[in-house]
Design a protein around this motif. Sequence first.
Motif, PDB file in Angstrom:
ATOM      1  N   ARG A  87      14.252  -3.868  30.118  1.00  0.00           N
ATOM      2  CA  ARG A  87      12.836  -3.585  29.847  1.00  0.00           C
ATOM      3  C   ARG A  87      12.603  -2.138  29.439  1.00  0.00           C
ATOM      4  O   ARG A  87      11.689  -1.850  28.657  1.00  0.00           O
ATOM      5  N   ARG A  88      13.420  -1.220  29.953  1.00  0.00           N
ATOM      6  CA  ARG A  88      13.146   0.205  29.819  1.00  0.00           C
ATOM      7  C   ARG A  88      12.999   0.617  28.353  1.00  0.00           C
ATOM      8  O   ARG A  88      13.912   0.466  27.552  1.00  0.00           O
ATOM      9  N   GLY A  89      11.846   1.124  28.013  1.00  0.00           N
ATOM     10  CA  GLY A  89      11.592   1.593  26.660  1.00  0.00           C
ATOM     11  C   GLY A  89      11.335   0.489  25.655  1.00  0.00           C
ATOM     12  O   GLY A  89      10.995   0.766  24.507  1.00  0.00           O
ATOM     13  N   ARG A  90      11.468  -0.777  26.083  1.00  0.00           N
ATOM     14  CA  ARG A  90      11.319  -1.895  25.142  1.00  0.00           C
ATOM     15  C   ARG A  90      10.205  -2.852  25.541  1.00  0.00           C
ATOM     16  O   ARG A  90       9.576  -3.468  24.684  1.00  0.00           O
ATOM     17  N   ALA A  91       9.985  -3.013  26.838  1.00  0.00           N
ATOM     18  CA  ALA A  91       8.907  -3.863  27.332  1.00  0.00           C
ATOM     19  C   ALA A  91       8.115  -3.078  28.367  1.00  0.00           C
ATOM     20  O   ALA A  91       8.696  -2.364  29.194  1.00  0.00           O
ATOM     21  N   ALA A  92       6.804  -3.181  28.319  1.00  0.00           N
ATOM     22  CA  ALA A  92       5.944  -2.440  29.245  1.00  0.00           C
ATOM     23  C   ALA A  92       4.903  -3.386  29.812  1.00  0.00           C
ATOM     24  O   ALA A  92       4.640  -4.454  29.259  1.00  0.00           O
ATOM     25  N   LEU A  93       4.329  -2.981  30.939  1.00  0.00           N
ATOM     26  CA  LEU A  93       3.352  -3.816  31.623  1.00  0.00           C
ATOM     27  C   LEU A  93       2.095  -3.028  31.955  1.00  0.00           C
ATOM     28  O   LEU A  93       2.173  -1.857  32.343  1.00  0.00           O
TER      29      LEU A  93
END
Length: 232
Positions: A87-93
């Motif tokens: 997720r790091r740097g590619r998916a956020a919430l």
Amino acid sequence: MTADVAPLALSSVTLTLPSSAGPVNILRGVDLDVAAGERVAIIGPSGSGKSSLISVAAGLERPTSGTVSLFGQDLSKLDEDGRARLRRGRAALVFQSFHLLPNMTAEENVAAPLEIARSPNALPTARDWLAKVGLSSRLTHYPHQLSGGEQQRVALARALAARPALLFADEPTGNLDSRNAGSVVDLMFDLLAECGAALVMVTHDPVLAQRADRIVRMADGKVVQSSAEAAA
């Protein structure tokens, strides 16, 4: 991630959780694909599985069965640390309740994930993104010194500062009044356009849902409608 790989794909996903009354089926065979840059709104009554779908899709919760593919990676093959790295740097919430760190200023909250990802110039980047959401004058304020609308704008800046390919948003305007909700929504869609990020958003707001490219309607843990026409 290559251009032809969807940022998110769910296949036959189920989620069953224990309870004092016995197992509860939360998700019941959900299929969902999200294309690069696509904005998808997930709607449905309370208890239909919308937020659980976000948790499973983002790798925060393991499904009971089925496959969740995030950026082409099968999440079942990754442990918790591996999912976090993916997720790091590619998916956020972005969540309804902001989830800002109370002992950090606005700029520190935005910079923190950038620093974890070892991004250069984390603080200047944080300041730039706070300027984008209209909070240049609030850089050194702590969350308790900010209004609800300001806190959600900080959360939005934090989520998008790394220019992710995919944003998960769970009721992003649920704790805001109508004026602040409209402002945050406009900002979110403007910044998503700037980043080119896809969006998977849970909302009870039909007006907000209509701004998506596609509306996915859930009921009883299942997808019962997925229609681009519904968002037209």
